[in-house]
Design a protein around this motif. Sequence first.
Motif, PDB file in Angstrom:
ATOM      1  N   ALA A 108       0.835  -1.209   0.000  1.00 20.67           N
ATOM      2  CA  ALA A 108       0.000   0.000   0.000  1.00 20.67           C
ATOM      3  C   ALA A 108       0.865   1.252   0.000  1.00 20.67           C
ATOM      4  O   ALA A 108       0.600   2.201  -0.744  1.00 20.67           O
ATOM      5  N   GLY A 109       1.914   1.252   0.804  1.00 19.36           N
ATOM      6  CA  GLY A 109       2.799   2.410   0.857  1.00 19.36           C
ATOM      7  C   GLY A 109       3.459   2.678  -0.480  1.00 19.36           C
ATOM      8  O   GLY A 109       3.545   3.834  -0.929  1.00 19.36           O
ATOM      9  N   ILE A 110       3.918   1.616  -1.135  1.00 18.45           N
ATOM     10  CA  ILE A 110       4.591   1.756  -2.423  1.00 18.45           C
ATOM     11  C   ILE A 110       3.614   2.244  -3.496  1.00 18.45           C
ATOM     12  O   ILE A 110       3.927   3.150  -4.282  1.00 18.45           O
ATOM     13  N   VAL A 111       2.421   1.645  -3.527  1.00 16.64           N
ATOM     14  CA  VAL A 111       1.421   2.025  -4.539  1.00 16.64           C
ATOM     15  C   VAL A 111       0.998   3.479  -4.362  1.00 16.64           C
ATOM     16  O   VAL A 111       0.945   4.246  -5.336  1.00 16.64           O
ATOM     17  N   VAL A 112       0.712   3.865  -3.132  1.00 15.29           N
ATOM     18  CA  VAL A 112       0.255   5.235  -2.861  1.00 15.29           C
ATOM     19  C   VAL A 112       1.337   6.242  -3.207  1.00 15.29           C
ATOM     20  O   VAL A 112       1.083   7.244  -3.896  1.00 15.29           O
ATOM     21  N   ALA A 113       2.562   5.991  -2.737  1.00 17.13           N
ATOM     22  CA  ALA A 113       3.654   6.935  -2.996  1.00 17.13           C
ATOM     23  C   ALA A 113       3.958   7.027  -4.484  1.00 17.13           C
ATOM     24  O   ALA A 113       4.220   8.122  -5.011  1.00 17.13           O
ATOM     25  N   SER A 114       3.915   5.895  -5.185  1.00 16.98           N
ATOM     26  CA  SER A 114       4.183   5.899  -6.627  1.00 16.98           C
ATOM     27  C   SER A 114       3.124   6.684  -7.378  1.00 16.98           C
ATOM     28  O   SER A 114       3.435   7.444  -8.304  1.00 16.98           O
ATOM     29  N   ILE A 162       1.197   9.102  -6.158  1.00 16.82           N
ATOM     30  CA  ILE A 162       1.347  10.523  -5.829  1.00 16.82           C
ATOM     31  C   ILE A 162       2.537  11.112  -6.578  1.00 16.82           C
ATOM     32  O   ILE A 162       2.467  12.247  -7.082  1.00 16.82           O
ATOM     33  N   LEU A 163       3.627  10.359  -6.667  1.00 16.84           N
ATOM     34  CA  LEU A 163       4.809  10.827  -7.389  1.00 16.84           C
ATOM     35  C   LEU A 163       4.493  11.055  -8.862  1.00 16.84           C
ATOM     36  O   LEU A 163       4.859  12.095  -9.436  1.00 16.84           O
ATOM     37  N   LEU A 164       3.804  10.104  -9.482  1.00 11.88           N
ATOM     38  CA  LEU A 164       3.433  10.230 -10.892  1.00 11.88           C
ATOM     39  C   LEU A 164       2.524  11.431 -11.104  1.00 11.88           C
ATOM     40  O   LEU A 164       2.725  12.218 -12.046  1.00 11.88           O
ATOM     41  N   LEU A 165       1.549  11.598 -10.220  1.00 13.10           N
ATOM     42  CA  LEU A 165       0.633  12.726 -10.330  1.00 13.10           C
ATOM     43  C   LEU A 165       1.364  14.048 -10.176  1.00 13.10           C
ATOM     44  O   LEU A 165       1.098  15.010 -10.916  1.00 13.10           O
ATOM     45  N   LEU A 208       4.499  14.675 -10.859  1.00 16.77           N
ATOM     46  CA  LEU A 208       5.325  14.917 -12.047  1.00 16.77           C
ATOM     47  C   LEU A 208       4.489  15.485 -13.194  1.00 16.77           C
ATOM     48  O   LEU A 208       4.933  16.394 -13.913  1.00 16.77           O
ATOM     49  N   VAL A 209       3.275  14.938 -13.334  1.00 13.79           N
ATOM     50  CA  VAL A 209       2.375  15.448 -14.378  1.00 13.79           C
ATOM     51  C   VAL A 209       1.981  16.890 -14.070  1.00 13.79           C
ATOM     52  O   VAL A 209       1.999  17.760 -14.955  1.00 13.79           O
ATOM     53  N   MET A 210       1.642  17.159 -12.814  1.00 15.25           N
ATOM     54  CA  MET A 210       1.249  18.513 -12.418  1.00 15.25           C
ATOM     55  C   MET A 210       2.408  19.499 -12.553  1.00 15.25           C
ATOM     56  O   MET A 210       2.202  20.665 -12.895  1.00 15.25           O
ATOM     57  N   ASP A 211       3.622  19.021 -12.288  1.00 12.55           N
ATOM     58  CA  ASP A 211       4.800  19.889 -12.450  1.00 12.55           C
ATOM     59  C   ASP A 211       4.933  20.366 -13.888  1.00 12.55           C
ATOM     60  O   ASP A 211       5.249  21.533 -14.154  1.00 12.55           O
ATOM     61  N   ARG A 212       4.676  19.457 -14.838  1.00 11.61           N
ATOM     62  CA  ARG A 212       4.795  19.806 -16.256  1.00 11.61           C
ATOM     63  C   ARG A 212       3.662  20.732 -16.687  1.00 11.61           C
ATOM     64  O   ARG A 212       3.866  21.653 -17.482  1.00 11.61           O
ATOM     65  N   VAL A 213       2.470  20.487 -16.132  1.00 14.46           N
ATOM     66  CA  VAL A 213       1.320  21.313 -16.507  1.00 14.46           C
ATOM     67  C   VAL A 213       1.453  22.714 -15.924  1.00 14.46           C
ATOM     68  O   VAL A 213       1.242  23.716 -16.617  1.00 14.46           O
ATOM     69  N   LEU A 214       1.807  22.792 -14.641  1.00 14.49           N
ATOM     70  CA  LEU A 214       1.906  24.084 -13.952  1.00 14.49           C
ATOM     71  C   LEU A 214       3.249  24.768 -14.156  1.00 14.49           C
ATOM     72  O   LEU A 214       3.395  25.955 -13.859  1.00 14.49           O
TER      73      LEU A 214
END
Length: 253
Positions: A156-162, A164-167, A169-175
């Motif tokens: 659960a920790g790995i899935v959640v953190a991964s 959030i990390l992916l999201l 990174l996407v938001m960093d590129r958009v914003l």
Amino acid sequence: MSIYESSLIAVYCIVVAFILGSVFGSFLNCVSDRIIAHEKWWTGRSKCDVCGHTLGVLDLFPVFSYIFLKGKCRYCGTKLSGWYVVSEVVLGVLFSVMVCVHGTLDLVLVRDLGLCACLYGLSLSDLKSYEIPDGFIVFGIVWWVIFSFSWDGLLAGIVVASAILLLSLVMDRVLKKESMGGGDIKLFFVVGLYLGLYGSLFNIILACVIGLIMVVVLHKNKIPFGPAISAATYISLLCGASFVSWYLGLLGL
């Protein structure tokens, strides 16, 4: 052992929880200050921030020393910040509420109180410096390994953190700017270990809601997200499992 076997036991446990919480609140406030100042938190005695005088035993009783000294330094008479006593009272109350809701003196309660203290310490640091020290992250992981290690929690920790990390990174590129700090992502990993997958999903939504409330109340475009995650986690520890069970029941799961 249930604390509600008698009213006397319940009151005693709640009072002890408040005292322990206020002691840790005072300690964690000191730790966060030293970490931010890049000082060793485990060495040296506490001193007055103004005159530098080493504090005596009578100066170090959480809450009571502040009240007895009327919020002033015993040695130089300078008015002390009310933040010190507030930080002590808040964690004392959080510990007391945790004991009341849990209702049983067991290792699960010890685990949750330890996590609560860890979250409180990193929240103080994040509020003061917009950084979450790795030491609190490490403590949270070690505490989980000692009290509730499970492969489901690790997954659960790995899935959640991964996710959030992916999201982020996407938001960093958009914003075209950093949307979430690395410390926040690490914190979501730690929280995932304790709450599991379903509990973490509820926690993420709750953290975002609390974060939005902080933005509105503080009138800031940028806020430290660690306290919002910590507050959401505390609520999740208290009633998150019941909410998730109720919601999954609606879905027939």
